[in-house]
Design an enzyme around this catalytic site. Structure first.
Site, PDB file in Angstrom:
ATOM      1  N   MET A 164     -99.378   2.659 -50.465  1.00  0.00           N
ATOM      2  CA  MET A 164     -99.221   3.975 -50.445  1.00  0.00           C
ATOM      3  C   MET A 164    -100.561   4.473 -51.267  1.00  0.00           C
ATOM      4  SD  MET A 164     -95.880   5.954 -50.594  1.00  0.00           S
ATOM      5  CE  MET A 164     -96.092   7.097 -52.357  1.00  0.00           C
ATOM      6  N   CYS A 165    -101.439   5.181 -50.684  1.00  0.00           N
ATOM      7  CA  CYS A 165    -102.587   5.710 -51.346  1.00  0.00           C
ATOM      8  C   CYS A 165    -102.742   7.116 -50.676  1.00  0.00           C
ATOM      9  CB  CYS A 165    -103.991   5.040 -51.160  1.00  0.00           C
ATOM     10  SG  CYS A 165    -104.075   3.398 -51.886  1.00  0.00           S
ATOM     11  N   GLY A 166    -103.575   7.954 -51.388  1.00  0.00           N
ATOM     12  CA  GLY A 166    -103.896   9.077 -50.816  1.00  0.00           C
ATOM     13  C   GLY A 166    -105.393   9.390 -50.619  1.00  0.00           C
ATOM     14  N   ARG A 206     -98.538   9.905 -54.724  1.00  0.00           N
ATOM     15  CA  ARG A 206     -98.897   8.679 -53.899  1.00  0.00           C
ATOM     16  C   ARG A 206     -99.455   7.644 -54.536  1.00  0.00           C
ATOM     17  NH1 ARG A 206     -97.856   9.225 -48.242  1.00  0.00           N
ATOM     18  NH2 ARG A 206     -99.329   7.614 -48.235  1.00  0.00           N
ATOM     19  N   ASN A 254    -106.659   3.833 -46.844  1.00  0.00           N
ATOM     20  CA  ASN A 254    -105.109   3.543 -46.897  1.00  0.00           C
ATOM     21  C   ASN A 254    -104.465   2.573 -46.342  1.00  0.00           C
ATOM     22  OD1 ASN A 254    -102.441   4.036 -47.790  1.00  0.00           O
ATOM     23  ND2 ASN A 254    -102.541   5.761 -46.366  1.00  0.00           N
TER      24      ASN A 254
END
Lengths: 308, 229
Positions: A1-3, A32, A181
């Site tokens: 989970m990244c933004g 995130r 992501n």
């Protein structure tokens, strides 16, 4: 989970508040992934200016090392501005004949050194910590330009330090940068092939290979858009990534649609983010958004602002 | 009508306010400036009307039983997930997995729906006025999906039961999804259901159901299984 976030101004304004917009979008997404954050902002700086960002190490003090590096750079190109911001040494130089050999010469000074970015329009800052910390160190909100990308990271596999933060510059290729992501699951296999060809890897982060892939394909003559397109079949895994070049912004959405991404494409700008919250809190309520279809690529350029 | 302004509030606080107003007997609640926050209007079990004056984030209207929720914007992933009963209407586009695992009620997307709309549906109806994305109706078990526009690849992949009606073009069918003839009864159902939400019916529909070849393992079907898994 990244933004991940991206923004491109279509109004012809070369001084758009890209830094502020990216920061607003990232701040809405920092839950995130608060491990690290960064932005790459593109601005027209004239023909003879090239921005060089050099990471001197993970822990200071950096002043002495900065002096040595500046002397080395001066022996290779002419330097007009020197700025030391935390571990990041920012130099404005005349464009080098070969970005790659300049990079090698600088990195030969010390093993802690990494050329984080190089480009006539690109300026790239990143560090461990939240977008708010990034703003405190680099005053990102003051960056103006035409377009840019940003990232806030939750690390899943590799180390948390400046080098492993995103955006990743496509080492050796001026102005190309990437935010990602997801997971590139054939990373190790592809990395082995690139290493056999003599390419250097700076991190254990699978996202790094995207920039290298784009640089490699563009060096072989592919356009920015074509390189994004072929990456869809060459990368395995679940991923959404954004890439930018001197004049373009594009997204790539994986063949499984496992990683979120929303887009808005208005007459004034195009904005892309992992979640709609980022678009609403940075740009308001008056535009529709859509999720890109599975297995798709779309790019926009600053000149015409038309997506394709 | 009661208004709740989301400005400066977390989803938890907003949901508590919704609950508080319902307990006080309010039946018509408007949530203003939702700005795509997640989990709004979840687990509401009363027959009230909730209006979201803007876009919402993930899982809006999840686990509800009874209310009518209208989203005056778009929505993120998992719209109305596991709803038991009620109506959830989104005026613009819907993100991934709209109407995931719903057991009853109706979900209406007036724009287009993204990937895996109607995934694992166990009842109820999902209507998409625009187009619908990759793997619509993936592993659905019961209920009805109506897509007035086009559908992307792998429609109805590995569906156990239920039915999908498509008014536009079908990019391709998923594993073990087959086309069946639309009956007069189906036509009547489609006309009544769409009219209920003021949606103009397309000229004709195609009907997709399960081929039931994946119900039991058969060595003869090994290629289908390999593909499906």
């Amino acid at each position: 989970m990244c933004g991940i976030v991206g923004f491109l101004d279509k109004s012809g304004n070369r001084q758009a508040a890209v830094g502020q917009t990216l920061l607003d979008m990232l701040s809405a997404l920092d839950r995130r992934g608060p491990d690290s954050s960064g932005v790459a902002v593109y601005a027209d700086r004239g023909v003879d200016a090239c921005v060089l960002r050099i990471k001197l190490g993970e822990h200071g003090p950096f002043e002495t090392l900065a002096d040595v590096v500046v002397e080395r750079v001066k022996s290779l190109v002419s330097v007009s501005t020197v700025d030391l911001q935390g571990p990041s040494l920012r130099l404005v130089v005349t464009p080098p004949e070969s970005p790659e050999s300049l990079e090698r010469a600088i990195e030969a000074v010390d093993s802690s050194i990494e050329v984080v970015s190089l480009g006539s329009r690109l300026d790239l800052v990143k560090q461990v910590g939240s977008p708010a910390n990034l703003e405190a160190t680099y005053a990102v909100s003051s960056y103006v330009g035409t377009h840019g990308i940003g990232h806030t990271r939750m690390s899943t596999e590799s180390r948390v330090d400046l080098s492993h933060s995103q955006p990743f510059w496509a080492h050796g290729r001026a102005d190309v940068a990437v935010v990602h992501n997801g997971h590139i699951t054939n990373y190790h296999k592809m990395r082995r092939i690139y290493e056999q060809q003599g390419h250097r890897f700076y991190t254990g982060n699978d996202s790094e290979i995207i920039g290298l892939y784009l640089a490699d394909h563009m060096a072989q003559g592919a356009s920015f858009a074509d390189a994004l397109q072929t990456s869809l079949t060459d990368f395995d895994g679940a991923f959404s990534y954004l890439a930018a070049s001197a004049d373009s912004l594009g997204y790539v959405k994986d063949p499984f649609a496992f990683k979120p991404l929303v887009v808005t494409d208005t007459p004034a700008y195009v904005a892309i983010a992992t979640e709609e919250q980022a678009l609403r809190s940075a740009l308001g309520d008056d535009f529709p958004v859509w999720e890109p279809g599975v297995n798709t690529v779309m790019t926009w350029t600053v000149e015409d602002g038309v997506g394709s | 009508m009661k208004d709740i302004d989301c400005t400066g509030k977390t989803s938890r606080v907003i949901n508590q306010e919704i609950r508080h107003h319902i307990q006080a007997g309010e039946t018509d609640i408007r949530v203003q400036h939702p700005q795509a926050r997640h989990n709004l209007g979840v687990a509401v079990l009363q027959q009230v009307s909730l209006t979201m004056s803007g876009s919402v984030g993930y899982y809006c209207g999840g686990l509800i039983d009874g209310p009518r929720i209208e989203v005056q914007g778009s929505c993120g992933w998992g719209l109305a997930e596991s709803m038991l009963n009620g109506t959830v209407i989104v005026n613009q586009n819907a993100g991934n997995s709209a109407a995931a695992s719903i057991r009853g009620g109706t979900v209406v997307v007036r724009g287009s729906a993204s990937s895996r709309a109607g995934i694992a549906m166990k009842g109820g109806t999902m209507i998409v006025q625009g187009n619908s994305g990759y793997m619509t109706g993936f592993m659905m078990q019961k209920g009805t999906i109506i897509v007035c526009g086009d559908t992307a690849e792998a429609l109805g992949d590995s569906m156990y039961e239920g039915r999908i009606f498509v008014g536009g073009r079908i990019a391709d069918l998923g594993n073990d999804a087959v086309i069946e003839e639309v009956t007069d009864q189906d036509q009547e159902f489609l006309a009544t259901t769409l009219a209920q939400y003021d949606i103009a019916a397309p000229a004709s529909f195609q009907k997709i159901v399960s081929g039931r070849r994946l119900w039991q393992f058969d060595k003869k079907d090994f290629d289908t299984w390999r593909e499906a898994l």
